[in-house]
Design an enzyme around this catalytic site. Structure first.
Site, PDB file in Angstrom:
ATOM      1  N   HIS A 229      13.368 -24.533  -5.854  1.00 55.54           N
ATOM      2  CA  HIS A 229      12.166 -25.213  -6.343  1.00 55.54           C
ATOM      3  C   HIS A 229      10.951 -24.853  -5.496  1.00 55.54           C
ATOM      4  O   HIS A 229       9.846 -24.668  -6.022  1.00 55.54           O
ATOM      5  CB  HIS A 229      12.380 -26.724  -6.341  1.00 55.54           C
ATOM      6  CG  HIS A 229      13.019 -27.236  -7.588  1.00 55.54           C
ATOM      7  ND1 HIS A 229      13.098 -28.563  -7.907  1.00 55.54           N
ATOM      8  CD2 HIS A 229      13.615 -26.574  -8.623  1.00 55.54           C
ATOM      9  CE1 HIS A 229      13.710 -28.707  -9.070  1.00 55.54           C
ATOM     10  NE2 HIS A 229      14.037 -27.522  -9.515  1.00 55.54           N
ATOM     11  N   GLU A 230      11.154 -24.773  -4.188  1.00 54.31           N
ATOM     12  CA  GLU A 230      10.045 -24.382  -3.313  1.00 54.31           C
ATOM     13  C   GLU A 230       9.531 -22.993  -3.676  1.00 54.31           C
ATOM     14  O   GLU A 230       8.339 -22.706  -3.556  1.00 54.31           O
ATOM     15  CB  GLU A 230      10.507 -24.409  -1.847  1.00 54.31           C
ATOM     16  CG  GLU A 230      10.755 -25.805  -1.295  1.00 54.31           C
ATOM     17  CD  GLU A 230       9.490 -26.654  -1.290  1.00 54.31           C
ATOM     18  OE1 GLU A 230       8.399 -26.103  -1.001  1.00 54.31           O
ATOM     19  OE2 GLU A 230       9.586 -27.858  -1.585  1.00 54.31           O
TER      20      GLU A 230
END
Length: 248
Positions: A229-230
């Site tokens: 997600h980062e």
């Protein structure tokens, strides 16, 4: 007014948890998240319960993250791990039956798959639609879909983000009972009755054994999903898709 999440003992030893947020169609609003956490905590602390049926209302089981929450993740203000509802069924001490009588979308599909038993409806839509919005899956989806659906179908659903009717998944050989919508709850209740005949101590001991590997392996997958997600969530394209495609 009906609570967003209702917990009732429908027969001795059988707890029914109903998600019924009709305003937001069972997306993961704050009220739904808190209601689910409280309901499963009550089950854990109530020793007469031997089985749980988790279901939705009408044509909705659960619809995943709200648009506001997805935008907050894009802005870096939120992570899906801030409120852990994805593994409530896995961590529940007694067996959980997901009576997915309605559509199960994104994280809503994932929380259903973490149950010990899954019952689907032929008419409903089931989708791991994370990649539809351009971000990688979360909530343990990369663990539970291949594990429960098989590597080929699980990976296909994760990568494509496509919609599948229960009837389509039945043809693909999913290892779950798939029934007409109006038969899902009655089948789930029959399963729960079979469980309720057993001693609770035996049910808890056997479930602990059966899900021991999943409980141990899941945190590593969650950490990798957060890292992805980062990497993937903060793209402008993702924000645009969340704004333009949400709910379609």
């Amino acid at each position: 007014m009906q609570p967003v999440v209702e917990l009732r003992e429908i027969e001795p030893g059988i707890a029914l948890i109903t998600m019924q947020d009709r305003v937001y169609k069972n997306t993961f609003s704050d009220d739904l998240v808190k209601g689910l956490a409280h309901a499963f905590l009550t089950v854990k602390e109530t020793e007469r319960y031997k089985a749980v049926i988790l279901t939705g209302y009408d044509t909705y089981f659960a619809s995943g993250g709200t648009q506001e929450a997805l935008l907050a993740i894009f802005e870096g203000q939120l992570k899906f791990t801030d409120s852990n509802i994805y593994s409530l069924a896995l961590e529940c001490p007694v067996p959980v039956i997901s009576a997915m009588q309605g559509h199960a979308i994104g994280g809503g599909f994932v929380i259903g798959l973490f149950a010990d038993f899954v019952v689907m409806s032929r008419e409903s839509v089931y989708t791991a639609n994370f990649m539809k919005y351009g971000f990688t899956p979360g909530m343990g989806a990369t663990y539970i879909l291949p594990r429960k659906l098989g590597l080929s179908l699980g990976n296909e659903m994760l990568l494509s983000g496509s919609n599948y009717r229960g009837a389509d998944l039945e043809k693909r050989g999913v290892p779950f009972t798939v029934l007409p919508r109006d038969q899902v709850m009655s089948h789930a209740l029959e399963l729960a009755r079979q469980l309720a005949e057993k001693p609770r101590l035996s049910l808890v001991a056997l479930k602990d054994h059966l899900v021991e590997t999943a409980r141990a392996e899941l945190p590593n997958y969650i950490a990798k999903e957060v890292a992805m997600h980062e990497l993937t969530f903060h793209q402008t394209e993702v924000r645009d898709k969340i704004l333009s495609l949400f709910g379609k």
